[in-house]
Enzyme design. Structure first.
Site, PDB file in Angstrom:
ATOM      1  N   GLY A  89     101.865  60.231  -8.681  1.00 21.66           N
ATOM      2  CA  GLY A  89     102.376  61.596  -8.637  1.00 21.66           C
ATOM      3  C   GLY A  89     102.456  62.138 -10.047  1.00 21.66           C
ATOM      4  O   GLY A  89     101.845  61.582 -10.962  1.00 21.66           O
ATOM      5  N   TYR A 160     102.853  52.570 -14.313  1.00 26.19           N
ATOM      6  CA  TYR A 160     101.618  53.168 -13.789  1.00 26.19           C
ATOM      7  C   TYR A 160     100.443  52.889 -14.728  1.00 26.19           C
ATOM      8  O   TYR A 160      99.357  52.498 -14.304  1.00 26.19           O
ATOM      9  CB  TYR A 160     101.854  54.674 -13.616  1.00 26.19           C
ATOM     10  CG  TYR A 160     100.654  55.484 -13.208  1.00 26.19           C
ATOM     11  CD1 TYR A 160     100.177  55.456 -11.906  1.00 26.19           C
ATOM     12  CD2 TYR A 160     100.004  56.302 -14.133  1.00 26.19           C
ATOM     13  CE1 TYR A 160      99.077  56.216 -11.533  1.00 26.19           C
ATOM     14  CE2 TYR A 160      98.916  57.071 -13.761  1.00 26.19           C
ATOM     15  CZ  TYR A 160      98.457  57.028 -12.463  1.00 26.19           C
ATOM     16  OH  TYR A 160      97.377  57.774 -12.097  1.00 26.19           O
ATOM     17  N   ALA A 204     101.991  69.021 -13.309  1.00 25.00           N
ATOM     18  CA  ALA A 204     102.457  70.230 -14.014  1.00 25.00           C
ATOM     19  C   ALA A 204     101.738  71.527 -13.588  1.00 25.00           C
ATOM     20  O   ALA A 204     102.422  72.526 -13.309  1.00 25.00           O
ATOM     21  CB  ALA A 204     102.359  70.022 -15.518  1.00 25.00           C
ATOM     22  N   THR A 232     102.550  68.783 -25.193  1.00 19.68           N
ATOM     23  CA  THR A 232     101.186  69.292 -24.981  1.00 19.68           C
ATOM     24  C   THR A 232     100.341  68.347 -24.113  1.00 19.68           C
ATOM     25  O   THR A 232     100.559  67.129 -24.102  1.00 19.68           O
ATOM     26  CB  THR A 232     100.468  69.468 -26.334  1.00 19.68           C
ATOM     27  OG1 THR A 232     100.564  68.241 -27.064  1.00 19.68           O
ATOM     28  CG2 THR A 232     101.065  70.607 -27.137  1.00 19.68           C
TER      29      THR A 232
HETATM   30  P1  NAD Z   1      96.689  61.566  -4.674  1.00 15.60           P
HETATM   31  O1  NAD Z   1      98.094  61.019  -4.665  1.00 15.60           O
HETATM   32  O2  NAD Z   1      96.470  62.954  -4.226  1.00 15.60           O
HETATM   33  O3  NAD Z   1      95.726  60.607  -3.845  1.00 15.60           O
HETATM   34  C1  NAD Z   1      95.923  59.220  -3.758  1.00 15.60           C
HETATM   35  C2  NAD Z   1      95.804  58.840  -2.304  1.00 15.60           C
HETATM   36  O4  NAD Z   1      95.964  57.410  -2.184  1.00 15.60           O
HETATM   37  C3  NAD Z   1      96.886  59.489  -1.421  1.00 15.60           C
HETATM   38  O5  NAD Z   1      96.298  60.277  -0.421  1.00 15.60           O
HETATM   39  C4  NAD Z   1      97.636  58.313  -0.851  1.00 15.60           C
HETATM   40  O6  NAD Z   1      98.058  58.497   0.480  1.00 15.60           O
HETATM   41  C5  NAD Z   1      96.606  57.194  -0.958  1.00 15.60           C
HETATM   42  N1  NAD Z   1      97.266  55.896  -0.883  1.00 15.60           N
HETATM   43  C6  NAD Z   1      98.420  55.532  -1.513  1.00 15.60           C
HETATM   44  N2  NAD Z   1      98.759  54.295  -1.132  1.00 15.60           N
HETATM   45  C7  NAD Z   1      97.801  53.868  -0.269  1.00 15.60           C
HETATM   46  C8  NAD Z   1      97.613  52.667   0.474  1.00 15.60           C
HETATM   47  N3  NAD Z   1      98.499  51.663   0.410  1.00 15.60           N
HETATM   48  N4  NAD Z   1      96.524  52.571   1.281  1.00 15.60           N
HETATM   49  C9  NAD Z   1      95.630  53.605   1.362  1.00 15.60           C
HETATM   50  N5  NAD Z   1      95.761  54.757   0.693  1.00 15.60           N
HETATM   51  C10 NAD Z   1      96.836  54.891  -0.120  1.00 15.60           C
HETATM   52  O7  NAD Z   1      96.163  61.344  -6.176  1.00 15.60           O
HETATM   53  P2  NAD Z   1      94.873  61.943  -6.901  1.00 15.60           P
HETATM   54  O8  NAD Z   1      95.351  62.931  -7.897  1.00 15.60           O
HETATM   55  O9  NAD Z   1      93.850  62.325  -5.892  1.00 15.60           O
HETATM   56  O10 NAD Z   1      94.390  60.656  -7.705  1.00 15.60           O
HETATM   57  C11 NAD Z   1      93.288  59.847  -7.303  1.00 15.60           C
HETATM   58  C12 NAD Z   1      93.121  58.694  -8.289  1.00 15.60           C
HETATM   59  O11 NAD Z   1      92.944  59.210  -9.617  1.00 15.60           O
HETATM   60  C13 NAD Z   1      94.333  57.771  -8.368  1.00 15.60           C
HETATM   61  O12 NAD Z   1      93.894  56.452  -8.577  1.00 15.60           O
HETATM   62  C14 NAD Z   1      95.074  58.247  -9.593  1.00 15.60           C
HETATM   63  O13 NAD Z   1      95.872  57.226 -10.172  1.00 15.60           O
HETATM   64  C15 NAD Z   1      93.915  58.648 -10.492  1.00 15.60           C
HETATM   65  N6  NAD Z   1      94.309  59.639 -11.513  1.00 15.60           N
HETATM   66  C16 NAD Z   1      94.577  60.934 -11.160  1.00 15.60           C
HETATM   67  C17 NAD Z   1      94.925  61.843 -12.132  1.00 15.60           C
HETATM   68  C18 NAD Z   1      95.199  63.287 -11.799  1.00 15.60           C
HETATM   69  O14 NAD Z   1      95.392  64.080 -12.729  1.00 15.60           O
HETATM   70  N7  NAD Z   1      95.209  63.696 -10.551  1.00 15.60           N
HETATM   71  C19 NAD Z   1      95.038  61.450 -13.464  1.00 15.60           C
HETATM   72  C20 NAD Z   1      94.778  60.132 -13.786  1.00 15.60           C
HETATM   73  C21 NAD Z   1      94.387  59.236 -12.804  1.00 15.60           C
END
Ligand code: NAD
Length: 336
Positions: A89, A160, A204, A232
């Site tokens: 999150g 994380y 954010a 930032t």
């Molecule tokens: P998100 O939370 O929208 O999506 C992650 C999904 O994983 C969710 O739908 C959740 O239900 C699913 N999930 C969680 N636990 C699970 C489980 N036990 N079994 C099956 N599914 C499960 O996040 P996002 O923003 O789409 O991020 C996707 C990936 O990118 C993640 O690995 C995240 O750490 C990485 N990431 C995202 C950002 C960003 O800015 N959004 C930044 C850095 C890294």
């Protein structure tokens, strides 16, 4: 099992079969759509269906990927895996919930990677994060952009980030020991429509759009920003993100690679930009709250060199699309 599988696979046999884990989440849902348009047969797996749209996946299975047997099921018959599932999150969520995040994400990733090896997956895409970078390199608002090699000596701020670093290593070892081709991306704050915008897991840009849309509808023009708002970050629009994922997956580069914009902006400036898009004036009230590192930016030198490409969509354009979608969500909620 049949009840939780959506099938739409008449012509699937000729197409390359890929798995997107986390396909019910923000980036995963967009990636499924992108890969379908490229002609892949896509299996989506998640704990939940996408919240704000239907999935474009050929097949969608509701599975808890912390469990080994479910990871074997998810990766059966699959050539390439895009591993996006994570318990994650925004700053409010990842600066707490440390045990939960480390345990859940380690289980998901260790099992998904091993199940991919057992099932003969050829190529594996792992989604790491800018949260792997050490706190000691991010103490100033005018931070020096982070290069991939800055990750060590390691000192990520939260559990994380530690988990992401460990799985980056695991991908590296699986590639060397088992010849499973792995690709590793480090995202820097991805945003766009169809992502979490309320409930505590929003990041954010979405939180700011929700706050601005809410004051626009209520007429009380004060919004809260955590800390002094001078911290930032850089932000990357979702369409650039999925394009970058695809280019990296198809490349021969197997070390971790930044994927983000390199335009630094403070959270106060972000709030004002969203207000301008909404066409209203706001008053910012600074309140106590988790802020994460003081400054973080992406050094895109390696990205440009490796992919001969970098994200192009401006923050203004991306925020305009995101704001418009979130304002609609807020209006719908107000009128319920
Ligand atoms: P998100 O939370 O929208 O999506 C992650 C999904 O994983 C969710 O739908 C959740 O239900 C699913 N999930 C969680 N636990 C699970 C489980 N036990 N079994 C099956 N599914 C499960 O996040 P996002 O923003 O789409 O991020 C996707 C990936 O990118 C993640 O690995 C995240 O750490 C990485 N990431 C995202 C950002 C960003 O800015 N959004 C930044 C850095 C890294």
């Amino acid at each position: 099992m049949a009840a939780n599988i959506k099938k739409n696979n008449k012509e699937s046999l000729a197409r390359k079969k890929v798995l997107v884990s986390g396909a019910g989440g923000f980036i995963g849902n967009h990636l499924v759509t992108f890969l379908r348009k490229k002609g892949y047969w896509v299996r989506g797996v998640d704990l939940k269906y996408p919240e704000y749209s239907l999935t474009d996946a050929d097949e969608f299975e509701l599975l808890d990927l912390r469990r080994w047997d479910n990871c074997l099921q998810a990766t059966r018959g699959i050539e390439e895996v895009y591993a996006l599932a994570a318990d994650m999150g925004g700053m409010g969520f990842i600066s707490s919930h440390h045990s939960e995040i480390l345990r859940n994400n380690a289980l998901i990733n260790i099992h998904t990677l091993e199940a991919s090896r057992v099932n003969g997956v050829k190529r594996y895409f792992y989604t790491s994060s800018a949260c792997v970078y050490p706190e000691y390199k991010q103490t100033e608002t005018n931070v020096v952009p982070l290069k991939e090699e800055d990750a060590y000596p390691a000192q990520p701020q939260d559990a994380y980030g530690w988990e992401k670093l460990i799985i980056e290593r695991l991908c590296h070892h699986y590639r060397e020991d088992y010849r499973l081709e792995t690709r590793i991306v480090r995202f820097h704050n991805i945003f766009g429509p169809l992502g979490s915008w309320e409930g505590g897991r929003e990041k954010a840009p979405a939180a700011m759009c929700r706050k601005v849309a809410t004051v626009k509808l209520t007429g009380n023009h004060e919004i809260e920003v955590w800390g002094d708002g001078k911290q930032t970050r850089s932000f990357c629009y979702i369409d650039d993100c999925v394009e970058g994922i695809y280019r990296l997956m198809r490349s021969s580069f197997h070390e971790p690679l930044n994927l983000g914009q390199d335009r630094l902006i403070s959270i106060n400036e972000l709030a004002k930009m969203v207000a301008k898009i909404a066409g209203i004036k706001i008053k910012i009230k600074h309140v106590e709250g988790p802020q994460g590192v003081r400054g973080r930016n992406s050094d895109n030198s390696k990205l440009r060199k490796v992919l001969k490409w970098e994200p192009k969509i401006s923050l203004e354009d991306g925020l305009a699309k995101t704001y418009s979608w979130i304002e609609d969500q807020v209006r719908i909620k107000f009128h319920k």
